[in-house]
Design an enzyme around this catalytic site. Structure first.
Site, PDB file in Angstrom:
ATOM      1  CB  ALA A   1      -0.947  -0.027   1.083  1.00  0.00           C
ATOM      2  CB  CYS A   2       0.262   4.522   1.547  1.00  0.00           C
ATOM      3  SG  CYS A   2      -0.881   5.096   0.802  1.00  0.00           S
ATOM      4  CB  SER A   3       4.633   1.641   3.533  1.00  0.00           C
ATOM      5  OG  SER A   3       4.368   2.367   4.411  1.00  0.00           O
TER       6      SER A   3
END
Length: 374
Positions: free
Chosen positions: A155-157
Site C-alpha cells: 500500500a502506501c509504504s
C-alpha cells in the site's frame, strides 16, 4: 562493508491535470442527477440524499489543489465518473509498466547508468493491473536488463519498503546495482462518486538507482545511513477487490475502491509515526533539528504538519518538510520519493534528511540519508 547510495531518481508525470474546481463541478452534477432520479425514495427516507462537494472543502481537508491523471475525460463526465482506458490484454503494455519505464529511464540518466550496469529490478506499487507476468520482468525486458526482477506491494509504504529491499539486496551482495521503480496508477482505485474520497488520489511514477558508493559517479549521491520498518495490523484503510470476485453472484459496485476511516487513521497512525521517527533518530544519535529536510508521505497536509510539529516542536517550513500534494494530490506510496526527487538538489555534502512513508497496514518505512560530496 560498502555503503549503499541512491545515485539518481526519476519521475514520470501523466499528461493530464484536473483541478479541484473541475472535479467538483463533475461531482456536483452527478449529485444533482442522483438526487433527482431518487427523489421519491429520498423523500420516503429509503435513500440518503447526496451532498455537494466544494474546492474549499477539499483543500481544507487535504491540502490538495490539483492532480495529474493518465486519463481525464471519464473522470469529469457525470455520466461516467471513472477513468476510461483499454483493458489490459496480451500484447498491450499496461499503464503501470508504461509509467514505470518512463520514470526508470529518467533515474538511469540522472545516475549515469545503462542497462548493462543494472542486475536487479524491484517494482513496488500499491496496485497491480495483472497478477502475472510481473511488471518488473516486463520493465526488465523492455530496458534490456539482465539478472533478476520482482514485484512487491505494501500500500502506501510500497515505495519505502521497496527502497529498503533494494538496499538490503546490495548489502547482502545479491545485487550490484538495483533499479527501483514505483508506478502509481491510482485513479482506477477511487470511487469518484464518494464525496469523502473522490479527490484524494493522482497518478505518477517515480524511480531510483541504488548502488554501492564506490561505483557511483553522479552529482546526486545520497548515502543511506539507516533504514527502519514497522507494521501493525489495521483495516481502517482497505480495498476488498480480489481475483476471486468472479466466483460471487453479487459483487458491490464500489468493491474495487479505496476505503478509509479517516479520523481513526489520523488518531491511531500519527502517534506511531512520530514515535517511529523519534526512535530512529535516537538510534542514530540525531535530533529532528539535525535533519535539513524530511521528505514525508504526501497523503494529507494536516497529517504531515502534525507529525513534523510534534518532532520539531513548531510548524515546519516548506524547506524542512516540502509539500507536493497540492500539485500532485496523494500519489499513494510515491509521495515521499516524489518529494525527495523534486527537493534534493540543494543539499551540500554532509546534509542529512529522512525519506518516510506511512499508511495502510498500518505500515511505516523510512531511510535516513546523507548527501555525499560529488
Amino acid at each position: 562493508m560498502s555503503n549503499v547510495v541512491i545515485s539518481g531518481t526519476g519521475l514520470f508525470v501523466p499528461p493530464h491535470t484536473i483541478s479541484n474546481d473541475e472535479l467538483v463541478a463533475a461531482f456536483n452534477q452527478y449529485v444533482d442527477k442522483f438526487n433527482a432520479e431518487n427523489a421519491a425514495a429520498i423523500d420516503a427516507g429509503e435513500v440518503t440524499a447526496l451532498e455537494h462537494s466544494s474546492s474549499e472543502f477539499i483543500e481544507k481537508a487535504s491540502g490538495i489543489k490539483s492532480r495529474y491523471v493518465m486519463y481525464k475525460d471519464g473522470l469529469i463526465n457525470p455520466d461516467i465518473m471513472h477513468p476510461v482506458f483499454p483493458m489490459t490484454t496480451e500484447g498491450n503494455t499496461p499503464e503501470l509498466v508504461q509509467m514505470g519505464l518512463a520514470a526508470a529511464k529518467d533515474a538511469m540518466a540522472q545516475a549515469g547508468k545503462t542497462a548493462a550496469d543494472i542486475d536487479m529490478v524491484v517494482v513496488s506499487s500499491t496496485y497491480r493491473q495483472r497478477d502475472f507476468p510481473g511488471m518488473s520482468i516486463e520493465i526488465q525486458r523492455d530496458l534490456g536488463i539482465k539478472g533478476s526482477a520482482y514485484d512487491m506491494a505494501l500500500a502506501c509504504s510500497s515505495a519505502t519498503f521497496g527502497l529498503i529491499n533494494s538496499f538490503t539486496a546490495l548489502k547482502a551482495g545479491t545485487a550490484k546495482c538495483v533499479l527501483f521503480v514505483n508506478p502509481e496508477f491510482t485513479t482506477p482505485g477511487l470511487d469518484f462518486k464518494d464525496r469523502d474520497s473522490h479527490f484524494i488520489f493522482g497518478d505518477v511514477a517515480t524511480a531510483a538507482i541504488l548502488e554501492l558508493e564506490e561505483t557511483a559517479t553522479s552529482d546526486h549521491i545520497f548515502r543511506i545511513l539507516n533504514t527502519k520498518q514497522f507494521t501493525d495490523y489495521s483495516d481502517n484503510i482497505r480495498c476488498d477487490a480480489s481475483y476471486t470476485d468472479y466466483c460471487f453472484d453479487e459483487v458491490p459496485d464500489n468493491r474495487y475502491a479505496f476505503k478509509q476511516h479517516g479520523r481513526k487513521v489520523f488518531k491511531e497512525l500519527l502517534p506511531l509515526v512520530t514515535n517511529f521517527i523519534t526512535e530512529q533518530l535516537d538510534d542514530n544519535q540525531l535530533q529532528a533539528t539535525d535533519l535539513k529536510r524530511m521528505w514525508l508521505h504526501q497523503a494529507n497536509i494536516n497529517m504531515n504538519n502534525f507529525a513534523v510539529k510534534k518532532l520539531l516542536g513548531r510548524m515546519p517550513t516548506q524547506e524542512e518538510a516540502p509539500v507536493v500534494l497540492d500539485e500532485f494530490a496523494n500519489t499513494a506510496s510515491s509521495g515521499s520519493v516524489l518529494a525527495f526527487h523534486k527537493f534534493k538538489d540543494d543539499f551540500q555534502a554532509g546534509d542529512k534528511g529522512l525519506i518516510c512513508s506511512f499508511g495502510a497496514g498500518y505500515s511505516i518505512g523510512s531511510l535516513l540519508v546523507e548527501k555525499v560530496a560529488s
